[in-house]
Design an enzyme around this catalytic site. Structure first.
Site, PDB file in Angstrom:
ATOM      1  N   ARG A 152       0.852  -1.190   0.000  1.00 22.47           N
ATOM      2  CA  ARG A 152       0.000   0.000   0.000  1.00 22.47           C
ATOM      3  C   ARG A 152       0.889   1.243   0.000  1.00 22.47           C
ATOM      4  O   ARG A 152       1.798   1.363   0.824  1.00 22.47           O
ATOM      5  CB  ARG A 152      -0.918   0.003   1.220  1.00 22.47           C
ATOM      6  N   ARG A 163       1.687   1.452  10.229  1.00 20.56           N
ATOM      7  CA  ARG A 163       1.243   1.866   8.895  1.00 20.56           C
ATOM      8  C   ARG A 163       2.455   1.829   7.967  1.00 20.56           C
ATOM      9  O   ARG A 163       3.278   2.741   7.973  1.00 20.56           O
ATOM     10  CB  ARG A 163       0.637   3.267   8.931  1.00 20.56           C
ATOM     11  N   GLU A 210      -7.463   0.125  14.647  1.00 19.82           N
ATOM     12  CA  GLU A 210      -7.933  -0.971  13.790  1.00 19.82           C
ATOM     13  C   GLU A 210      -6.886  -2.075  13.673  1.00 19.82           C
ATOM     14  O   GLU A 210      -5.721  -1.829  13.391  1.00 19.82           O
ATOM     15  CB  GLU A 210      -8.258  -0.448  12.396  1.00 19.82           C
ATOM     16  N   SER A 221     -10.720  -6.024   9.873  1.00 17.48           N
ATOM     17  CA  SER A 221     -12.014  -5.546   9.373  1.00 17.48           C
ATOM     18  C   SER A 221     -12.659  -6.663   8.583  1.00 17.48           C
ATOM     19  O   SER A 221     -11.976  -7.575   8.090  1.00 17.48           O
ATOM     20  CB  SER A 221     -11.844  -4.301   8.502  1.00 17.48           C
ATOM     21  N   ARG A 228       1.001  -5.189  12.004  1.00 13.64           N
ATOM     22  CA  ARG A 228       0.241  -4.411  12.979  1.00 13.64           C
ATOM     23  C   ARG A 228      -0.094  -5.258  14.203  1.00 13.64           C
ATOM     24  O   ARG A 228      -0.121  -4.751  15.340  1.00 13.64           O
ATOM     25  CB  ARG A 228      -1.029  -3.859  12.338  1.00 13.64           C
TER      26      ARG A 228
END
Length: 433
Positions: free
Chosen positions: A258, A273, A345, A348, A386
Site C-alpha cells: 500500500r 502503517r 484498527e 475488518s 500491525r
C-alpha cells in the site's frame, strides 16, 4: 457494480446511499441516462439489422430493372448498420463507465457520517494497566532484536522494515496460528499471487478513486495487491460455482503493498502503517441471502483469533462515509495500543453483497438451475505487522520482556516470554506441545 434493475426501479434508494456516503448523487442520473442511451442504441442497431436482412432478401428477388435501386438501398443500410453498431459500442462503454462510478449501496442499518462516526458495538477484555513507563512497540521490538526500521529504510525507504530474530518467529507463529485456525473452521488455505491483472483490481473496486493507494508495475500492466482479497475474488471470475452445500471459504496468504498516499504524518513511527506487510485474509463466496449471516461468522472468527492472542478490543460498525467502494457494510475490530492510549484498527470484515461478483461474473445456480450472481465477503484474520506491534505493546513487562500468549507458544518453541538477547528455539508442532 450495483444491479441496474435496482437503479431503474428504485433510483431514490441509490441516491440515498450516495448521500449517506457523501458521494455525488448526480452519478445516479448519469447512469440512468447512459442506460437509456444504450438501450436506444441497441434498438436502433437491431432495427437496422432487420431492415438490412430484408433488403438483402429483396435483392435476390428483384427484377433487372429494380435491382440497382435495391442494391443501393442494401449498401446504404449496411453503412447505417456499421454506424449504429459503432454507436452501440460507444454507448456500451459509456454505460460501463457510469456504472463503475457508483459504489455499492449501503445497508439500511449502517451508521451515517464519516470516519469519526463509527458506532462501538461492544468492548471485550480489560485494558491493561502498568506500574512502569509504557514503551511503544518500536522501543520494545528494537530492544528484543525483533524490528529494524533503520536498515529497512536503508534498503527500501521509509515505512519499510526488517523483522529479525524473535520478530521473524512472531510473523511465522501468527501465520501458522491463523491458517491452522482457519482450516479448522473449514476454510481452504490458499497462497495467493501478489501481482494481479487490471481486471482483478477493477473487479474488486480498488481502482478509480483508490488509484493513489496502489502500486502499479507499468511495464507488465500488473498491480501489487493491497490485500489477497483481490486475487481470491478474481480466482473464480467468469465461473459458475456450486454453492449448494453452503458458502465457499478461502483463507488467503499473501504479501500486501500500500502506497499510503495521503497518510504522511500518520503513524510514521514503527510498523503500524507501512508500505508492505503480510496478511491472512478470509474470503467467502455465498448466496446473497446468506451474506448477512456469513458476515457475522467472519466477525466471530476474527474475535476468536484476537481472544486467543489475549488482546483487549472493541468492535465498531463503520459509518457510511468511511466504507470502501465495494462494501455495503463493514465491521472493524480495534485493539488497544497502550502507547497511544486508544483502540486502533487491527482487523475488518466487509459484506460486498453482489457488487464484486457482478463485475467479475461469478455466479451460482439457484434451485431451478438458473445462474445467479453470487455474493462476496472478506475479513482480515491477521494483518501480521500491525498485530505484532499490538502484541508487543499489550504484553510488555517492566524488564523489557514480553509475555507470549498461550496460543502462540507452540509456534515459538514453547517460550512463555520473549526477552532481549534470548536464545531462539525451534517451533514445537501443536500436537507435540
Amino acid at each position: 457494480m450495483i444491479d441496474l434493475r435496482l437503479v431503474r426501479e428504485h433510483p431514490d434508494v441509490v441516491r440515498a446511499s450516495q448521500r449517506a456516503r457523501g458521494a455525488d448523487e448526480s452519478r445516479v442520473d448519469a447512469l440512468l441516462a447512459a442506460d437509456a442511451a444504450r438501450r436506444e442504441a441497441v434498438k436502433r442497431a437491431d432495427d437496422l439489422r432487420a431492415e438490412q436482412k430484408a433488403a438483402s432478401q429483396a435483392v435476390r428477388g428483384a427484377s433487372t430493372e429494380e435491382r440497382p435501386a435495391v442494391l443501393e438501398r442494401a449498401r446504404a443500410l449496411a453503412a447505417q448498420v456499421k454506424e449504429a453498431e459503432e454507436a452501440q459500442r460507444a454507448a456500451d462503454a459509456a454505460l460501463r463507465e457510469a456504472h463503475l462510478a457508483i459504489p455499492n449501496v449501503v445497508h439500511d442499518d449502517v451508521p451515517p457520517g464519516g470516519e469519526d462516526d463509527a458506532v462501538a458495538l461492544r468492548t471485550v477484555g480489560e485494558v491493561p494497566s502498568y506500574d512502569f513507563e509504557v514503551r511503544d512497540h518500536l522501543q520494545i521490538g528494537e530492544a528484543l532484536g525483533a524490528i529494524d526500521m533503520e536498515r529497512g529504510a536503508k534498503v527500501s525507504g521509509a515505512r519499510f522494515y526488517f523483522l529479525t530474530g524473535p520478530g521473524a518467529l512472531l510473523e511465522f507463529a501468527l501465520a501458522q496460528l491463523a491458517i491452522s485456525r482457519a482450516v479448522a473452521a473449514g476454510f481452504t488455505p490458499v497462497v495467493a499471487p501478489a501481482l494481479v491483472k487490471p481486471e482483478a483490481m477493477e473487479g474488486t473496486g480498488f481502482l478509480g478513486e483508490h488509484d493513489e493507494e496502489v502500486y502499479r508495475v507499468e511495464r507488465d500492466d500488473l498491480y501489487l495487491v493491497g490485500t489477497s482479497e483481490v486475487a481470491l475474488a478474481g480466482m473464480h471470475a467468469d465461473e459458475v460455482l456450486d454453492l449448494s452445500a453452503g458458502p465457499r471459504r478461502y483463507a488467503g496468504w499473501s504479501s500486501c503493498f500500500r502506497r499510503e498516499a495521503g497518510s504522511y504524518g500518520k503513524d510514521t513511527r514503527g510498523i503500524i502503517r507501512v508500505h508492505w506487510f503480510d496478511k491472512v485474509e478470509m474470503f467467502s463466496f455465498c448466496r446473497p441471502g446468506e451474506a448477512a449471516a456469513e458476515h457475522l461468522r467472519l466477525l466471530a472468527w476474527e474475535e476468536e483469533f484476537l481472544q486467543a492472542l489475549e488482546l483487549p478490543y472493541r468492535v465498531v460498525d463503520i459509518a457510511a462515509g468511511d466504507l470502501g467502494t465495494s462494501a455495503a457494510r463493514k465491521y472493524d475490530i480495534e485493539a488497544w495500543f497502550p502507547s497511544q492510549g486508544t483502540y486502533r484498527e487491527l482487523t475488518s470484515t466487509s459484506d460486498c453483497t453482489t457488487f464484486q461478483a457482478r463485475r467479475l461474473a461469478v455466479r451460482y445456480r439457484d434451485e431451478d438451475g438458473r445462474p445467479q450472481t453470487a455474493a462476496t465477503l472478506n475479513g482480515t484474520l491477521c494483518a501480521i505487522a500491525r498485530t505484532i506491534a499490538c502484541l508487543l505493546e499489550v504484553h510488555q513487562r517492566a524488564d523489557g520482556s514480553v509475555h507470549v500468549p498461550v496460543a502462540l507458544r507452540p509456534w515459538l518453541g514453547g517460550h512463555e516470554v520473549l526477552t532481549p538477547g534470548m536464545t531462539l528455539a525451534a517451533p514445537v508442532p501443536p500436537a507435540a506441545a
